[in-house]
Scaffold this motif. Structure first.
Motif, PDB file in Angstrom:
ATOM      1  N   SER A  44     -11.299 -33.509 -27.276  1.00  0.00           N
ATOM      2  CA  SER A  44      -9.598 -34.131 -27.113  1.00  0.00           C
ATOM      3  C   SER A  44      -8.154 -34.461 -27.799  1.00  0.00           C
ATOM      4  N   PHE A  47      -7.217 -32.357 -30.516  1.00  0.00           N
ATOM      5  CA  PHE A  47      -6.755 -31.366 -30.017  1.00  0.00           C
ATOM      6  C   PHE A  47      -5.417 -32.038 -29.607  1.00  0.00           C
ATOM      7  N   ILE A  48      -5.504 -33.127 -29.278  1.00  0.00           N
ATOM      8  CA  ILE A  48      -3.593 -33.787 -28.706  1.00  0.00           C
ATOM      9  C   ILE A  48      -3.312 -34.498 -30.143  1.00  0.00           C
ATOM     10  N   PHE A  51      -1.981 -31.435 -31.596  1.00  0.00           N
ATOM     11  CA  PHE A  51      -0.061 -31.155 -30.894  1.00  0.00           C
ATOM     12  C   PHE A  51       0.528 -31.951 -31.841  1.00  0.00           C
ATOM     13  N   TYR A  54       2.102 -31.191 -35.179  1.00  0.00           N
ATOM     14  CA  TYR A  54       2.887 -30.319 -34.988  1.00  0.00           C
ATOM     15  C   TYR A  54       4.093 -29.809 -34.937  1.00  0.00           C
ATOM     16  N   GLY A 124     -11.801 -28.795 -31.891  1.00  0.00           N
ATOM     17  CA  GLY A 124     -10.175 -29.249 -30.836  1.00  0.00           C
ATOM     18  C   GLY A 124      -8.849 -29.288 -31.841  1.00  0.00           C
ATOM     19  N   CYS A 128      -6.004 -26.270 -31.368  1.00  0.00           N
ATOM     20  CA  CYS A 128      -4.634 -26.225 -31.433  1.00  0.00           C
ATOM     21  C   CYS A 128      -4.239 -25.644 -31.955  1.00  0.00           C
ATOM     22  N   SER A 129      -4.492 -25.331 -33.676  1.00  0.00           N
ATOM     23  CA  SER A 129      -3.583 -24.905 -34.064  1.00  0.00           C
ATOM     24  C   SER A 129      -3.198 -23.497 -34.375  1.00  0.00           C
ATOM     25  N   CYS A 132      -0.880 -23.141 -31.644  1.00  0.00           N
ATOM     26  CA  CYS A 132       0.730 -23.385 -31.736  1.00  0.00           C
ATOM     27  C   CYS A 132       0.614 -21.686 -32.138  1.00  0.00           C
TER      28      CYS A 132
END
Length: 361
Positions: A44, A47-48, A51, A54, A124, A128-129, A132
């Motif tokens: 996480s 990931f977070i 994001f 991004y 993570g 995420c990439s 997205c």
């Protein structure tokens, strides 16, 4: 050192099933559950932030480029952080640096743990990439990272099972044990116990209260648990009752009993100073061993297991080390497999009483 009992894949599956189901609010948490939650947290934390990065980059560049750049940036940040986290506290962050350790950390093991964390961070970030703005590069990195993470996940989950099964009273590694006055000969004695390649090695730890006996015994056994040796930690009082119990492998919650463990830590056999009297003598201890119908099995198990004996004070007048060794010799333990370490001379001296000063127990 030979292992008497190992954890099977079936044991691991049952533990994983238990960790993933039920509510920890009423059953408590295990080390394996904590490890799973920790790695989800690492995923996480990749990931977070990726994001959020991004979203910040998206207005200024193409979506696919923003998604990849976000993943690379967060991955690089975590690489720098984990490098500092690995080298800082263990070397530069400790007074005296590496030389200040009585027992050097298991650098390879700590590095492997750091790499495992990084893989979860990177997984993570690039997952995420991929969500997205899908790209072939992000897909390849996710696949490669996912494959690389399989063995570390298996190893660490298995290791946590070896660490939680003995029932240690606290988590403590050998490099954390820091009594600066210990002799080099005693350090070598501990290493000899750790690295011996046969069963039936016995280590006696003598000393008063606050000399570090229990901490050292747990630390030694913990290092062996991390090497995937089966261990049991128990107090002497509990062990006296266990002498009368029968081994039962039908209980899925018990992976091994004390008789089937490779390492046995017997704590609190005698308290030591400030209590002068030895509550349990070697002869008295042996009477408990022989007091049940399983006395032959008890003797054999004690003889063939690597045991850490946590005892009270010893000195030239009492000669307790010699008496305990004689007891073991009577049940068949070879004298060259008996080691004795006296921590009494390393125990901290009590502070002088004064205004506003309270003596610590």
């Amino acid at each position: 050192m030979l292992m008497k009992k190992t954890i099977t894949r079936g044991n691991m599956f049952r533990q994983l099933k238990a960790d993933l189901g039920g509510k920890d609010s009423y059953r408590g948490v295990t080390l394996t559950y904590t490890w799973l939650a920790n790695q989800f947290g690492h995923f996480s934390l990749g990931f977070i932030p990726a994001f959020i990065t991004y979203l910040l980059l998206k207005p200024h560049m193409e979506e696919t480029r923003a998604a990849l750049n976000a993943a690379w940036i967060i991955s690089a940040i975590w690489l720098v952080f984990e490098t500092i986290n690995f080298l800082g506290p263990l070397t530069f962050g400790k007074k005296g640096g590496m030389k200040s350790y009585v027992f050097q950390p298991a650098w390879g093991n700590v590095a492997f743990d750091t790499i495992t964390d990084l893989l979860f961070f990177w997984l993570g970030a690039f997952f995420c990439s991929l969500l997205c703005a899908p790209t072939l590069l992000a897909e390849e990195i996710v696949m490669i990272t996912g494959l690389l993470i399989l063995y570390p996940s298996y190893y660490w989950y298995l290791t946590k099972m070896y660490l939680q099964t003995p029932g240690y009273p606290f988590q403590f590694r050998l490099s954390q044990w820091n009594t600066e006055q210990i002799d080099s000969s005693d350090i070598e004695l501990v290493r000899r116990f750790l690295d011996n390649n046969s069963m039936g090695m016995h280590l006696f730890l003598f000393g008063p209260k606050s000399s570090g006996k229990t901490s050292l015994s747990v630390a030694i056994a913990t290092e062996l648990s991390i090497r995937h040796y089966s261990a049991v930690y128990t107090s002497a009082m509990k062990l006296y009752c266990m002498f009368f119990e029968q081994d039962d492998d039908t209980n899925a919650g018990v992976l091994w009993t004390w008789r089937k463990a490779s390492i046995l830590v017997i704590d609190d056999i005698n308290p030591g100073d400030p209590i002068k009297e030895d509550l349990i003598t070697p002869d008295r201890f042996l009477s408990f061993v022989d007091g049940s119908s399983s006395h032959d099995i008890n003797r054999t198990a004690l003889k063939d297991t690597n045991v850490i004996w946590v005892l009270g004070n010893d000195d030239e007048d009492r000669k307790l080390s010699a008496k305990w060794q004689e007891m073991l010799y009577s049940i068949g333990v070879e004298k060259e497999k008996m080691l004795s370490l006296n921590l009494q001379r390393f125990a901290p001296k009590p502070a002088k009483a004064g205004y506003g000063l309270q003596l610590q127990s």
